[in-house]
Design an enzyme around this catalytic site. Structure first.
Site, PDB file in Angstrom:
ATOM      1  N   ARG A 152       0.829  -1.371   0.028  1.00 32.68           N
ATOM      2  CA  ARG A 152       0.053  -0.071   0.097  1.00 32.68           C
ATOM      3  C   ARG A 152       0.920   1.378  -0.067  1.00 32.68           C
ATOM      4  O   ARG A 152       1.834   1.322   0.591  1.00 32.68           O
ATOM      5  CB  ARG A 152      -0.985   0.079   1.383  1.00 32.68           C
ATOM      6  CG  ARG A 152      -2.339  -0.530   1.155  1.00 32.68           C
ATOM      7  CD  ARG A 152      -3.039  -0.253   0.288  1.00 32.68           C
ATOM      8  NE  ARG A 152      -4.402  -0.987   0.127  1.00 32.68           N
ATOM      9  CZ  ARG A 152      -4.519  -1.806  -0.544  1.00 32.68           C
ATOM     10  NH1 ARG A 152      -3.743  -2.382  -1.284  1.00 32.68           N
ATOM     11  NH2 ARG A 152      -5.842  -2.567  -0.595  1.00 32.68           N
ATOM     12  N   HIS A 204      -0.943   0.147  -9.670  1.00 31.28           N
ATOM     13  CA  HIS A 204      -1.638  -0.643  -8.497  1.00 31.28           C
ATOM     14  C   HIS A 204      -2.346  -1.836  -9.263  1.00 31.28           C
ATOM     15  O   HIS A 204      -3.601  -1.773  -9.397  1.00 31.28           O
ATOM     16  CB  HIS A 204      -2.873   0.152  -7.848  1.00 31.28           C
ATOM     17  CG  HIS A 204      -3.114  -0.463  -6.687  1.00 31.28           C
ATOM     18  ND1 HIS A 204      -3.400   0.213  -5.226  1.00 31.28           N
ATOM     19  CD2 HIS A 204      -3.236  -1.604  -6.102  1.00 31.28           C
ATOM     20  CE1 HIS A 204      -3.721  -0.577  -4.557  1.00 31.28           C
ATOM     21  NE2 HIS A 204      -3.549  -1.650  -4.785  1.00 31.28           N
ATOM     22  N   GLU A 239      -2.164   7.998  -4.175  1.00 30.35           N
ATOM     23  CA  GLU A 239      -2.444   7.452  -5.611  1.00 30.35           C
ATOM     24  C   GLU A 239      -3.978   7.896  -5.950  1.00 30.35           C
ATOM     25  O   GLU A 239      -4.802   7.777  -5.030  1.00 30.35           O
ATOM     26  CB  GLU A 239      -2.138   5.967  -5.674  1.00 30.35           C
ATOM     27  CG  GLU A 239      -3.099   5.096  -4.864  1.00 30.35           C
ATOM     28  CD  GLU A 239      -2.710   3.565  -4.892  1.00 30.35           C
ATOM     29  OE1 GLU A 239      -1.354   3.476  -4.806  1.00 30.35           O
ATOM     30  OE2 GLU A 239      -3.474   2.857  -5.077  1.00 30.35           O
TER      31      GLU A 239
HETATM   32  C1  GLV Z   1      -5.548  -4.832  -3.662  1.00 26.40           C
HETATM   33  O1  GLV Z   1      -4.496  -3.767  -3.522  1.00 26.40           O
HETATM   34  C2  GLV Z   1      -5.954  -5.252  -2.821  1.00 26.40           C
HETATM   35  O2  GLV Z   1      -5.606  -5.048  -1.761  1.00 26.40           O
HETATM   36  O3  GLV Z   1      -6.461  -6.194  -3.227  1.00 26.40           O
END
Ligand code: GLV
Length: 332
Positions: free
Chosen positions: A240, A287, A269
């Site tokens: 994250r 991401h 982000e």
């Molecule tokens: C993606 O970042 C998730 O947490 O599934």
């Protein structure tokens, strides 16, 4: 009895919208309009449930504005967009999508590690810019991967998947740091050894971050930690934004205090720290660690199945909290 009302906050696979429409009165957002917190609350005010992504914040003020809401099913394994304590106190169930994305995300973690160490995107940019006029012996010489030391911070299911890939596929010496140690059988299976964070940072050739974002994990990697790493080391973040201090990382990359970084997640982000955009020794992706068609469909289906099971009275399949009060409104 009328069907419960749900909001699908963002665009998802059309078949998932259709499937949910068999069970619920559905408001979807297939145009994928981004909504402010106030606009989201306005959409949720008359809803019993919601399917969200990590971009929708479910906090105290939204919960206060949406008294009908009973469940929010996040289409993500991470749920730092939920104020879990506030949801629990308000009697709102939260769910996430574990397991279905583990291997795909571990694949991507390894892809980012490889791309970072072997300077894949940097060399591609060079080629596309028409700058490849001759081959030379040291052109884009990167860092070795096989046989080196892999340090994993956060040893949940995805971290374990990365450890297996490193140890079994690339003969890496895997060390990890986690809030709790794995049991010895799992450590043996992953061929991973528990070490203190400081030892991991000081000795690993490649550091991969796969821990959840919480108040405690904020800036797990900042200027002090970057200074402990080898100048030849690489850092990969598929966890994250906020786990790494992006400003400190940009500076460390600029000054070559570590060799390179691979980042799939960013503080704030989709904004990216401008310093990261300026340095060549970083691989940047938007991401996408769980982004294969099959995995994203499995995540959407699991989020949908959580809503269906909950309103069916069977209980959520993959809960993240145990709400204090739960009044299940209409059954289906
Ligand atoms: C993606 O970042 C998730 O947490 O599934």
């Amino acid at each position: 009895m009328s069907k419960p009302r749900i909001l699908i906050a963002r665009a998802v696979f059309p078949e998932v919208v259709e499937h949910l429409s068999l069970h619920f009165q559905v408001e979807s957002n297939q145009e994928d309009v981004l909504r402010s917190p106030a606009e989201l609350a306005a959409r949720l005010v008359d809803k019993d449930g919601a399917l969200t992504t990590g971009s929708e914040r479910i906090d105290r003020s939204l919960l206060a504005a949406c008294p009908r809401l009973r469940i929010v099913a996040n289409m993500a394994v991470g749920y730092n967009n939920f104020d879990v304590d506030a949801m629990t106190a308000a009697g709102v169930q939260g769910t996430n999508t574990p397991d279905v994305l583990t291997e795909t995300t571990a694949d991507f973690g390894f892809a980012l590690l490889m791309a970072t160490a072997r300077r894949v995107t940097e060399s591609e940019h060079f080629l596309r810019a028409g700058r490849w006029n001759k081959w030379s012996y040291d052109m884009f010489a990167g860092a070795e991967v096989h046989g080196t030391r892999l340090g994993i911070i956060g040893m949940g299911r995805i971290g374990q998947g990365i450890a297996r890939r490193g140890a079994h596929g690339f003969g890496m010496d895997v060390v990890y740091h986690n809030r709790t140690r794995l049991d010895p059988a799992l450590e043996a299976e992953c061929k991973a050894r528990y070490v203190a964070k400081e030892e991991l940072l000081r000795t690993a050739d490649h550091v991969v971050l796969v821990l959840p974002y919480t108040a405690d994990s904020h800036h797990t990697i900042g200027a002090a930690e970057l200074a402990q790493m080898k100048p030849t080391a690489t850092l990969v973040n598929i966890a994250r934004g906020g786990i790494v201090d992006d400003a400190a990382l940009a500076q460390a990359l600029r000054e070559r205090r570590i060799a390179a970084a691979g980042l799939d997640v960013f503080e704030g982000e989709p904004q990216v720290h401008p310093g990261l955009l300026e340095v060549p020794n970083v691989v940047l992706t938007p991401h996408i660690a769980s982004a294969t068609v099959g995995t994203r469909l499995a995540m959407a289906n699991l989020a949908a199945d959580n809503l269906i099971a909950f309103f069916d009275g069977r209980g959520p399949l993959t809960p993240v909290n145990t709400p204090a009060v739960r009044t299940i409104t209409p059954s289906i």
